[in-house]
Design a protein around this motif. Sequence first.
Motif, PDB file in Angstrom:
ATOM      1  N   UNK A 149      29.745  -9.256 -44.428  1.00 10.80           N
ATOM      2  CA  UNK A 149      30.337 -10.183 -45.402  1.00 10.80           C
ATOM      3  C   UNK A 149      29.264 -11.072 -46.034  1.00 10.80           C
ATOM      4  N   UNK A 150      28.207 -10.446 -46.539  1.00  7.79           N
ATOM      5  CA  UNK A 150      27.109 -11.155 -47.185  1.00  7.79           C
ATOM      6  C   UNK A 150      27.101 -10.950 -48.696  1.00  7.79           C
ATOM      7  N   UNK A 151      28.242 -10.533 -49.235  1.00  7.70           N
ATOM      8  CA  UNK A 151      28.329 -10.265 -50.666  1.00  7.70           C
ATOM      9  C   UNK A 151      28.310 -11.589 -51.432  1.00  7.70           C
ATOM     10  N   UNK A 152      27.410 -11.721 -52.390  1.00  7.53           N
ATOM     11  CA  UNK A 152      27.306 -12.931 -53.213  1.00  7.53           C
ATOM     12  C   UNK A 152      27.253 -12.526 -54.677  1.00  7.53           C
ATOM     13  N   UNK A 153      27.474 -13.500 -55.543  1.00  2.00           N
ATOM     14  CA  UNK A 153      27.381 -13.235 -56.985  1.00  2.00           C
ATOM     15  C   UNK A 153      25.971 -12.813 -57.381  1.00  2.00           C
ATOM     16  N   UNK A 154      24.973 -13.417 -56.741  1.00  2.00           N
ATOM     17  CA  UNK A 154      23.589 -13.030 -57.026  1.00  2.00           C
ATOM     18  C   UNK A 154      23.358 -11.564 -56.662  1.00  2.00           C
ATOM     19  N   UNK A 155      23.856 -11.149 -55.508  1.00  2.00           N
ATOM     20  CA  UNK A 155      23.666  -9.771 -55.078  1.00  2.00           C
ATOM     21  C   UNK A 155      24.355  -8.775 -55.991  1.00  2.00           C
ATOM     22  N   UNK A 156      25.554  -9.134 -56.489  1.00  2.00           N
ATOM     23  CA  UNK A 156      26.274  -8.236 -57.389  1.00  2.00           C
ATOM     24  C   UNK A 156      25.499  -7.986 -58.673  1.00  2.00           C
ATOM     25  N   UNK A 198      17.827  -4.206 -59.714  1.00  3.34           N
ATOM     26  CA  UNK A 198      16.683  -3.742 -58.913  1.00  3.34           C
ATOM     27  C   UNK A 198      16.666  -2.219 -58.813  1.00  3.34           C
ATOM     28  N   UNK A 199      17.837  -1.613 -58.657  1.00  3.61           N
ATOM     29  CA  UNK A 199      17.906  -0.147 -58.565  1.00  3.61           C
ATOM     30  C   UNK A 199      17.385   0.500 -59.840  1.00  3.61           C
ATOM     31  N   UNK A 206      17.644 -10.825 -49.645  1.00  2.04           N
ATOM     32  CA  UNK A 206      16.188 -10.792 -49.475  1.00  2.04           C
ATOM     33  C   UNK A 206      15.643  -9.380 -49.677  1.00  2.04           C
ATOM     34  N   UNK A 207      16.377  -8.379 -49.204  1.00  2.04           N
ATOM     35  CA  UNK A 207      15.956  -6.994 -49.435  1.00  2.04           C
ATOM     36  C   UNK A 207      16.011  -6.642 -50.926  1.00  2.04           C
ATOM     37  N   UNK A 208      17.022  -7.145 -51.608  1.00  2.28           N
ATOM     38  CA  UNK A 208      17.098  -6.923 -53.052  1.00  2.28           C
ATOM     39  C   UNK A 208      15.923  -7.569 -53.771  1.00  2.28           C
ATOM     40  N   UNK A 209      15.593  -8.808 -53.370  1.00  2.03           N
ATOM     41  CA  UNK A 209      14.437  -9.484 -53.974  1.00  2.03           C
ATOM     42  C   UNK A 209      13.143  -8.723 -53.689  1.00  2.03           C
ATOM     43  N   UNK A 210      13.019  -8.175 -52.480  1.00  4.62           N
ATOM     44  CA  UNK A 210      11.831  -7.390 -52.146  1.00  4.62           C
ATOM     45  C   UNK A 210      11.713  -6.184 -53.058  1.00  4.62           C
ATOM     46  N   UNK A 211      12.838  -5.557 -53.358  1.00  2.27           N
ATOM     47  CA  UNK A 211      12.815  -4.398 -54.245  1.00  2.27           C
ATOM     48  C   UNK A 211      12.382  -4.786 -55.655  1.00  2.27           C
ATOM     49  N   UNK A 212      12.804  -5.945 -56.104  1.00  2.00           N
ATOM     50  CA  UNK A 212      12.364  -6.415 -57.420  1.00  2.00           C
ATOM     51  C   UNK A 212      10.873  -6.706 -57.443  1.00  2.00           C
ATOM     52  N   UNK A 213      10.349  -7.279 -56.351  1.00  2.00           N
ATOM     53  CA  UNK A 213       8.919  -7.590 -56.283  1.00  2.00           C
ATOM     54  C   UNK A 213       8.089  -6.308 -56.218  1.00  2.00           C
ATOM     55  N   UNK A 214       8.644  -5.261 -55.629  1.00  2.00           N
ATOM     56  CA  UNK A 214       7.908  -4.001 -55.498  1.00  2.00           C
ATOM     57  C   UNK A 214       7.722  -3.289 -56.835  1.00  2.00           C
ATOM     58  N   UNK A 215       8.522  -3.605 -57.832  1.00  2.00           N
ATOM     59  CA  UNK A 215       8.434  -2.886 -59.112  1.00  2.00           C
ATOM     60  C   UNK A 215       7.067  -3.046 -59.767  1.00  2.00           C
ATOM     61  N   UNK A 216       6.581  -4.275 -60.010  1.00  2.00           N
ATOM     62  CA  UNK A 216       5.242  -4.379 -60.611  1.00  2.00           C
ATOM     63  C   UNK A 216       4.145  -3.833 -59.707  1.00  2.00           C
ATOM     64  N   UNK A 217       4.311  -3.988 -58.388  1.00  2.00           N
ATOM     65  CA  UNK A 217       3.319  -3.424 -57.471  1.00  2.00           C
ATOM     66  C   UNK A 217       3.282  -1.906 -57.539  1.00  2.00           C
ATOM     67  N   UNK A 271      11.410   0.848 -51.493  1.00  2.00           N
ATOM     68  CA  UNK A 271      12.435   0.367 -52.418  1.00  2.00           C
ATOM     69  C   UNK A 271      13.720   1.167 -52.280  1.00  2.00           C
ATOM     70  N   UNK A 272      13.613   2.479 -52.146  1.00  2.00           N
ATOM     71  CA  UNK A 272      14.804   3.314 -51.998  1.00  2.00           C
ATOM     72  C   UNK A 272      15.518   3.046 -50.677  1.00  2.00           C
ATOM     73  N   UNK A 273      14.756   2.836 -49.610  1.00  2.00           N
ATOM     74  CA  UNK A 273      15.369   2.567 -48.299  1.00  2.00           C
ATOM     75  C   UNK A 273      16.088   1.221 -48.300  1.00  2.00           C
ATOM     76  N   UNK A 274      15.457   0.207 -48.884  1.00  2.00           N
ATOM     77  CA  UNK A 274      16.119  -1.106 -48.949  1.00  2.00           C
ATOM     78  C   UNK A 274      17.372  -1.057 -49.812  1.00  2.00           C
ATOM     79  N   UNK A 275      17.390  -0.148 -50.803  1.00  2.00           N
ATOM     80  CA  UNK A 275      18.586   0.000 -51.624  1.00  2.00           C
ATOM     81  C   UNK A 275      19.768   0.467 -50.779  1.00  2.00           C
ATOM     82  N   UNK A 276      19.508   1.305 -49.792  1.00  2.00           N
ATOM     83  CA  UNK A 276      20.580   1.785 -48.917  1.00  2.00           C
ATOM     84  C   UNK A 276      21.037   0.690 -47.962  1.00  2.00           C
TER      85      UNK A 276
END
Length: 305
Positions: free
Chosen positions: A172-179, A185-186, A120-131, A157-162
Motif C-alpha cells: 500500500x505504497x501507491x502515491x500520486x507521485x508514483x502514478x 521513468x519506464x 525511491x526505486x522509480x527515482x533511481x530509474x530516472x537518475x539512471x537515464x542520463x547515466x 532500470x528494468x529490474x526496478x521497474x518490476x
Amino acid sequence: MTGVPAPATGGSGAPGTRGAAGAPDAPRAGTSGSGTTGSGTTGTTGSGTTGTTGSGTTGTTGSGTTGSPVSGTRASSTGVSGAGVSGTGVSGGQGSKTPRGGKLIDAAVNQASVWNVANLLTMLRLVLVPGFVALMLADGGYDPVWRAWAWAAFAVAMITDVFDGHLARTYNLVTDFGKIADPIADKAIMGAALICLSYLGDLPWWVTGVILGRELGITLLRFWVIRYGVIPASRGGKLKTLTQGIAVGMYVLALTGPLATLRFWVMAGAVALTVVTGADYVRQAIVLRREGIAERKAAAEEAEA
C-alpha cells in the motif's frame, strides 16, 4: 445556585433548621446521594444538586460535606463545585475535541509517504537515464566495455521497474507521485535506449518510431477516456514490455554471431507484440468510451423523468 436559599430558610436559628444540619438524618442523606431523605431544607438542596449534576464520585464528596454541622451554605457550594469540576460534561467535552495541529500532522505524514521504497526505486530509474546515455555513447558508442556498463545500467532500470510496482501494490505504497513518475521513468529509459541504438546505426529508425509512437499514443489514449474509466494493463501488454526489455538489452550488448541473429528475431517479436497490443488498447478505449456515453445518457434521461 441551589445552595443560596438554604441560609434564607434556616438562618434564623429555628430549632428545625439546626437539627437538620447536625441531626443523624443528615449523614443518611450524604450516604444515599439523594435529596429526598434529608429532614432539613439545606440537606435537600445540597445533596439533590450534587446527585443530579455530578458523577458518583462527586456525589460522595458533596454529601459528606453536607452532613457536617457547619452550615447549609458551605455544603451546597461544595456540592456545586464538585459537580462542576468532576462532572462528565466537562471531561467529555475536552475528550471530543480534535487535537490542535491534527491536519498539519496528517499533511506531514502524507508528504513523508512520498519517500517510500517504491518511489525511491522509480527515482533511481530516472537518475539512471542520463547515466545510461553517457555510457552508451562513450568512446564513440562501439566500445564493448562501455556497452557492457550501459547494459548493466539498463538491466537495473528494468529490474526496478518490476519491483517498484509490486512493492507499491503489496504494501500500500501507491502515491500520486508514483502514478505519474513510474510510467515516465519506464518510457524514458526505453526511449533513451532505442534512440541511442538508432543513432549508432544498430537499430532501424522505423523500429524506434513504431515502439515510441505506440507508447505515446496509448498514453494519450488513456487520458482521452479517463473520464469514462481506466484501461487496465493486459497480459499482452506485460509480455510486450518484457520482450522489449530483453530485445533492447541484447542490442545494447556488442553481440556477434548466432546471438546477433537471435536478438533480431526477439526484436521482431517485440515489434509484433507492440502493434497487436496497441490495437487492442484502441479497441478497449473505444468500447469504454461508448459504454460511458451510454451510461451518462441513461442517467440524464432518468433524471429528467
